[in-house]
Scaffold this active site. Structure first.
Site, PDB file in Angstrom:
ATOM      1  N   GLY A 170     -49.182  80.708  79.922  1.00 21.98           N
ATOM      2  CA  GLY A 170     -48.496  79.212  80.101  1.00 21.98           C
ATOM      3  C   GLY A 170     -46.853  79.410  79.642  1.00 21.98           C
ATOM      4  O   GLY A 170     -46.006  78.530  79.807  1.00 21.98           O
ATOM      5  N   PHE A 700     -26.846  54.844  70.799  1.00 24.74           N
ATOM      6  CA  PHE A 700     -27.420  54.402  69.588  1.00 24.74           C
ATOM      7  C   PHE A 700     -26.434  54.514  68.293  1.00 24.74           C
ATOM      8  O   PHE A 700     -26.730  54.682  67.130  1.00 24.74           O
ATOM      9  CB  PHE A 700     -28.857  54.779  69.141  1.00 24.74           C
ATOM     10  CG  PHE A 700     -29.672  54.876  70.235  1.00 24.74           C
ATOM     11  CD1 PHE A 700     -29.878  53.655  70.695  1.00 24.74           C
ATOM     12  CD2 PHE A 700     -30.346  55.981  70.805  1.00 24.74           C
ATOM     13  CE1 PHE A 700     -31.124  53.569  72.025  1.00 24.74           C
ATOM     14  CE2 PHE A 700     -31.072  56.068  71.877  1.00 24.74           C
ATOM     15  CZ  PHE A 700     -31.476  54.878  72.451  1.00 24.74           C
ATOM     16  N   GLU A1122     -32.993  39.010  69.999  1.00 27.81           N
ATOM     17  CA  GLU A1122     -31.899  39.966  69.658  1.00 27.81           C
ATOM     18  C   GLU A1122     -32.451  41.123  69.444  1.00 27.81           C
ATOM     19  O   GLU A1122     -33.161  41.087  68.027  1.00 27.81           O
ATOM     20  CB  GLU A1122     -30.889  39.333  68.765  1.00 27.81           C
ATOM     21  CG  GLU A1122     -29.679  40.283  68.602  1.00 27.81           C
ATOM     22  CD  GLU A1122     -28.872  40.469  69.868  1.00 27.81           C
ATOM     23  OE1 GLU A1122     -27.970  41.536  69.877  1.00 27.81           O
ATOM     24  OE2 GLU A1122     -29.031  39.996  71.027  1.00 27.81           O
TER      25      GLU A1122
END
Ligand SMILES: Cc1cc2nc3c(=O)[nH]c(=O)nc-3n(C[C@H](O)[C@H](O)[C@H](O)COP(=O)(O)OP(=O)(O)OC[C@H]3O[C@@H](n4cnc5c(N)ncnc54)[C@H](O)[C@@H]3O)c2cc1C
Ligand code: FES
Length: 1189
Positions: A170, A700, A1122
């Site tokens: 994998g 951000f 908000e």
């Protein structure tokens, strides 16, 4: 997934399932319609996860949807809208749809017209690939050869020829070493096409599973066996199944293999302890034959090492059925419920004498407490031959404390916690077996289907009656780019096609926290393939630093480095791999300098501060303390927080070849700062540089100042080479270089009266700024220290500590989440709220009416009084589970305290065909500013939304823009657009009058510019000002349930009431509120930045740094109106209450300290259970990680 592994596979990407140009796929349409896409960077991943699920199961259950999304992270939405969108594929959907639409004040119409899912229309597997001839394949690259045989014999032969070559399956373990540790394997053998590795045989004595089986396949096999076998035979299989449901996420489980998990011998493997406890065997093969190797204490011989010989392969794993009287269980604790490696796990088995409770056999294996899976043999000896009771187990606990130990500097840290987990998991097993002996029940399934039994809802006001149908303001209009996000058509910075001659830039960063650079040897790097240039600070033609808040920050280090991760030089090459390899070949020689400072305490001791320090005071604090009935003093720490925007820092700089012009495409919140930084670095006027931002994949605050420095370096590369240069940081580089939210230490003294009124508070805040001040948060901290509380005698002091860590920077809330926080824990909140029109401590007048309304409404909606009683009852009835509930208010100042930053400009073009192109200074990073601005323009010009277009944010269209930050972007840019549109509309009036029957198109022909701003200021000498345009208010109530044995918790319910004024777009606002809440939940309870004792950031990716995932969404989430990260602390304070209840049961009373984030480790230790108390103090060796701030 290695590309060689994909040979013969048909790969379908988000672009392949539907498009806005042809036909949308329902999976794309539904996430968009449910407002499940904000910045859009995660959206294609969400779409494809659900697409895959639906291909396998067109009508999935909610649990399947939840599980499928478990491996997908989103930093913007809070997940609720994504789940809402995909709920519609479940059989029962009607209640959701009407609930959601009512919530956003929308009509049912768009949801009635949802595209149906039609499985017959899906792509089929290309027949030509089915017919492809099966033969061994070999792929040769620059540094490695990939061989993919098709038979076991061939595989064994290859392995004996190349015993050091790994067998890749994998690639989930091997791939990490190659990608992150730079491990190079000249030959890799793939076992992916060897059929013998995938065989599964069920026998009466157990099940034999091919080592190549994916963990998902193993799960299906075990599920089948558990259903078909008699219960007494399924103990080990069920325990393994239980563990498998928590291993990674579905995407990883679909590729990671059983053999890979066993052979990689990872110390935290969840399967190995259960396999070992359950007496599993391996069948190993070598060219000469087969041998059976028991998977027991002798199998694992060290970190990543087993007794397997280099040329040996695991063919299969045999899991025996359990015997009568045998009980097997597996447990794990991880930093996040899903997709996180276990901190500690355990596989435990006990076998009883027939008809008695006397133990005949027992095995106990742990993961996460040493370099490999550990067997607690001596502990087990305390139990064998004795009855299963408290006395026996008490001896076992004591033996375990001595047997399974960890040194104070053990890798991974959390030493006391991990040791106490070994005890509490054994205790869990004890309880389980007791129950089993009583009624021989089957181990319960551990799926968390309860999660979605409650539907999260959010609501907001409807538009006023009489508002025209065409007017979109106040309506839940879908994000303007949602469909582009969902179809993969949305263009992010790194999606710009490669241009002719383009180069890639990679930075070389400091490996030392404080050192003099004695020499930089670039000779090897320069001789490597594709390398074009290597440059240092000496090569900068203009300014060699950027000035933030008046203090210089070097663009590239000049002579001295002051943190690990500081940029030292840059390498430019023809491709990304060449640039990366060459940057790793640059040798920087250092001479370490003394006096490294990492923590706030060290900074305070050495007086290492950036100036200015700030102080603010009102009332007579000293006198108020003298008169207070009680005084409480303490300190509290708040850890930093990584932005973890999904799109890392990205930029492309194109020199235009004429008049020194540079075009910069950057993922930045502040295009003007990028423009100025590039111009200054190159020593050219700003007019020669234009910065363009199409959209940002999340920011951000992390793409304000940091992007400008990286853009300056990239521009310098473009300048020197006269070719386009791209720079896209990898996640690890981004986390290392760009800093985070400031960790803060708050030392407080609070004076209060016997009735709970606070009469005095004195708080000193120390923010760990890192090695440069950047956007220091210390002013904002002081301005918000009162939060919603009227404390008449209040003093605050704050300092930004200069340390040898990466420079911290702006982050959503910008100091506010670190501020009111200190006081919130100590207050009787309701009693101390502002009650009437008042002055803040900086003498700004405000009316708290809305605050009080939010508080009351939240209290009522959350049924706080009744639920407090329920919580108390629950806590009385439960010893190891405790609940806590907390209601928290917030008063949040909107805008920048510097007036000039609160202005915006807009340019509106109306073309002759009536279409409108709006440009404004705000950047679209998921907050929906472009959608809202379109709504404003549509209303003001009285034209349908579809006629308004926003292409990009560009310094050449709108100059001198302010950053999109401080919650003011839509306010100021929206108003600028409104002004511009009104002026234009007015200028069209004479034409309209002349031709009243004309159309919009026939009236159009103008251009206009408009500017608008707020006059905000803060005078720190007079300690007064009007630093905010206005306040928003909110309140939030959260309830949690804590498992005192492991510190794991679940947010049972959250009610959030927020004042959003008159919302332009309620769906977007709700999305922002929920997303911010989840970010706050991560800040206060989960996310931990870890640094080594020499200042190296350990947490550099999703593997080590956990942000909230789908599994962390509150079970019930009711929101009104908000966005506020701060309110995530309601979960923190609810947790603190739950811990207090546990402490009371443990006989611990009085105040106690719980630092943030309140991780399971902190919560569990604070509970003071008998298990944590059994762990002796460790020796005073250096801990694995620094204790910050
Ligand atoms: C994001 C993420 C989350 C994870 N979370 C968990 C978790 O919660 N719990 C947990 O237990 N694990 C977890 N893992 C680890 C994962 O389960 C293992 O990496 C995986 O099982 C290894 O299998 P693979 O096929 O990918 O191995 P590979 O990466 O392909 O190989 C790993 C090693 O095993 C050897 N190998 C593979 N197959 C054989 C064989 N048949 N015979 C001999 N040697 C072999 C290879 O040579 C190589 O050295 C996580 C991994 C990731 C990336
Ligand atoms: S929308 Fe999910 S990360 Fe931005």
């Amino acid at each position: 997934m290695p590309v060689c592994q994909l040979h013969g596979a048909a790969v379908t990407t988000v672009e392949g399932i539907g498009s806005t140009k042809t036909r949308l796929h329902p999976v794309q349409e539904r996430i968009a319609k449910a407002h499940g896409s904000q910045c859009g960077f995660c959206t294609p991943g969400m779409v494809m996860s659900i697409y895959t699920l639906l291909r396998n199961k067109p009508q999935p259950t909610m649990e399947e949807i939840r599980e499928t999304l478990g491996g997908n992270l989103c930093r913007c939405t809070g997940y609720r809208p994504i789940i809402d969108g995909y709920r519609t594929f479940c059989e029962v959907i009607s209640s959701f749809i009407s609930g959601f639409l009512h919530a956003v004040g929308e009509s049912l119409e768009p949801f009635r017209k949802l595209l149906p899912l039609d499985p017959t229309q899906e792509l089929i597997f290309p027949p030509e690939l089915i017919l492809e001839e099966r033969a061994t394949q070999t792929f040769r690259g620059e540094r490695m050869t990939w061989i993919s045989p098709i038979s076991l014999d061939e595989l064994l032969q290859l392995k004996s020829q190349h015993p050091q070559a790994p067998v890749v399956m994998g690639n989930t373990n091997l791939g990490l070493d190659i990608k992150f540790k730079g491990v190079v394997h000249p030959i890799i053998i793939s076992g992916f096409r060897v059929r013998e590795l995938f065989e599964v045989t069920e026998k009466p004595e157990g099940v034999c599973i091919g080592a190549g089986s994916s963990l998902s396949t193993v799960r299906s096999v075990l599920e089948k066996c558990v259903c078909s076998l008699p219960a007494e035979h399924t103990q080990t299989l069920a325990a393994l199944l239980e563990q498998l449901s928590h291993v990674a996420g579905e995407q990883i489980r679909n590729v990671a293999t059983l053999g890979g998990n066993v052979a990689s011998a990872y110390p935290n493997s969840d399967l190995n302890p259960v396999l070992a406890a359950g007496n599993a065997d391996h069948l190993c093969v070598i060219p000469e034959g087969k041998r059976e190797v028991p998977l027991d204490k002798d199998f694992f011989v060290g970190f990543g090492k087993t007794v397997l010989k280099p040329d040996e392969i695991v063919l299969s794993v045999f899991i025996p059925v359990s015997r009568k009287g045998e009980v097997v269980r597996a447990f794990r604790h991880a930093p996040r419920k899903e997709n996180a490696l276990a901190t500690v796990n355990a596989g435990l088995r006990v076998w009883f004498e027939e008809g008695s409770n006397v133990v005949k056999e027992m095995s106990v294996y742990y993961g996460g407490v040493g370099p490999c899976t550990v067997s607690a043999e001596r502990t087990v000896q305390q139990v064998i031959g004795r009855p299963w009771n408290e006395a026996t187990l008490s001896d076992a606990y004591r033996a375990l404390v001595d047997e399974v130990t960890l040194g104070a500097s053990a890798p991974g840290g959390k030493v006391m916690f991990r040791r106490s987990l070994t005890l509490s998991l054994l205790f869990r097993f004890y309880l389980h077996v007791l129950q089993h002996l009583k009624d021989t029940v089957r181990p319960p399934s551990v799926t968390c289907s309860v999660l979605w039994s409650a539907c999260p809802t959010s609501s907001s006001p409807d538009v006023p009656s009489g508002q025209s149908e065409q007017d979109p303001v106040g309506r839940a209009v879908q994000h303007q780019a949602a469909l582009s996000h969902a179809t993969g058509e949305a263009v992010y910075c790194d999606d710009f096609p490669r241009t002719q001659g383009e180069l890639f830039l990679s930075v070389v960063t400091s490996a030392r926290a404080h050192a003099r650079i004695t020499h930089i040897d670039v000779s090897r790097a320069l001789s490597m393939p594709g390398v074009v240039d290597v440059f240092t600070a000496d090569d900068i033609p203009g300014k060699k630093f950027r000035s933030f808040t008046g203090i210089d920050e070097e663009i590239l280090a000049q002579g001295e480095v002051t943190c690990v991760g500081q940029m030292v030089c840059a390498v430019v090459a023809d491709t990304k791999p060449h640039a990366k390899l060459a940057s790793a070949a640059v040798k920087v020689h250092y001479e370490d300098l003394p006096d490294r400072i990492f923590t706030v305490e060290e900074a305070v001791e050495k007086r290492s501060f950036f100036l200015p320090q700030r102080e603010i005071q009102r009332g007579d604090v000293t006198k108020a303390f003298q008169e207070a009935d009680h005084i409480y003093e303490g300190e509290i720490r708040l850890g930093g927080q990584e932005h973890f925007y999904m799109e890392t820092q990205s930029m492309l700089v194109i020199p235009l070849g004429e008049e020194k012009e540079m075009k910069v495409y950057a993922s930045t919140q502040h295009p003007t700062m990028v423009q100025e930084a590039v111009a200054e670095t190159l020593g050219i006027p700003s007019s020669r540089v234009s910065c363009h931002v199409k959209r940002i994949g999340g920011a951000f605050g992390g793409k304000l100042s940091k992007t400008s420095i990286l853009a300056s370096i990239t521009a310098l590369a473009a300048w020197r080479s006269e070719r386009p240069v791209r720079c896209v940081l990898d996640r690890g580089e981004d986390m290392l270089i760009t800093g985070a939210r400031h960790p803060v230490l708050g030392k407080y003294k609070v004076g209060f009266m016997s009735d709970g009124r606070i009469t005095a508070a004195d708080v000193r805040y120390y923010a760990n700024a890192g090695h440069t001040p950047d956007d220091s948060v210390i002013e904002k901290i002081l301005l918000h220290m009162d939060n919603a509380y009227n404390i008449l005698n209040l003093r605050g002091q704050s300092a930004a500590c200069k340390t040898n860590l990466p420079s911290n920077t702006a982050f959503r809330g910008f100091g506010v989440p670190q501020t009111p926080w200190c006081s919130a824990g100590q207050l009787k909140r309701e009693k101390n709220l502002y009650k009437e029109t008042s002055l803040t401590h900086y003498k700004m007048e405000f009316d708290p009416e809305v605050l009080l309304r939010c508080w009351e409404e939240c209290k009522e909606r959350s049924e706080l009084d009744r639920r407090r009683l329920d919580v108390a009852r629950f806590n009385q009835q439960n010893r190891w589970k405790k609940r806590g509930i907390a209601l928290i208010p917030l008063k949040y100042g909107v805008g920048f305290a510097e007036g000039f930053l609160n202005q915006a400009a807009a340019l509106v073009h109306i073309y002759k065909d009536g279409s409108v192109l709006v440009s404004h200074g705000g950047t679209e990073m998921g907050q929906g500013i472009h959608t809202k601005v379109q709504q404003v323009a549509s209303r003001e010009l009285d034209v349908p939304l579809s006629m308004i277009h926003i292409s990009e944010t560009s310094t050449s269209s709108v100059p001198n823009t302010c950053p999109s930050a401080a919650s003011i972007g839509t306010d100021v840019n929206g108003m600028a657009v409104k002004d511009a549109c009104q002026t234009l509309y007015k200028s069209l009036e004479p034409i309209r009058k002349q031709d009243p029957n004309g159309t919009w198109q026939s009236w159009c022909m103008c251009v206009c510019v408009s500017i608008r701003g707020h006059d905000l200021y803060m005078d720190w000498v007079k300690q007064e000002g009007r630093p905010y345009a206005y306040f928003t208010y909110s309140a939030c109530c959260s309830e949690v349930e804590l498992d005192c044995l492991t510190g794991e918790y679940r947010t049972v319910r959250t009610d959030l009431v927020a004042d959003i004024g008159r919302s332009i777009n309620p769906a977007i606002d709700i999305g922002q509120i929920e997303g911010a809440f989840m970010q706050g939940l991560g800040l206060y309870t989960m996310e931990e930045l870890k640094f080594s004792p020499s200042g190296v950031l350990y947490t550099r990716g999703p593997g080590q740094y956990k942000i909230p995932a789908v599994c962390d969404v509150p079970l019930q989430f009711n929101g009104v109106g908000e966005p506020t990260v701060f309110l995530g602390c309601s979960v923190f304070f609810a947790l603190k209450e739950a811990v207090a209840a546990a402490r009371s049961d443990a006989g611990l009373s009085g105040p106690f300290t719980l630092h943030s984030p309140a991780t399971p480790e902190r919560a569990c230790i604070a509970c003071g259970t008998r298990f944590t108390q059994m762990i002796p103090e460790t020796e005073t060796a250096q801990p694995w990680a620094l204790e910050l701030p």
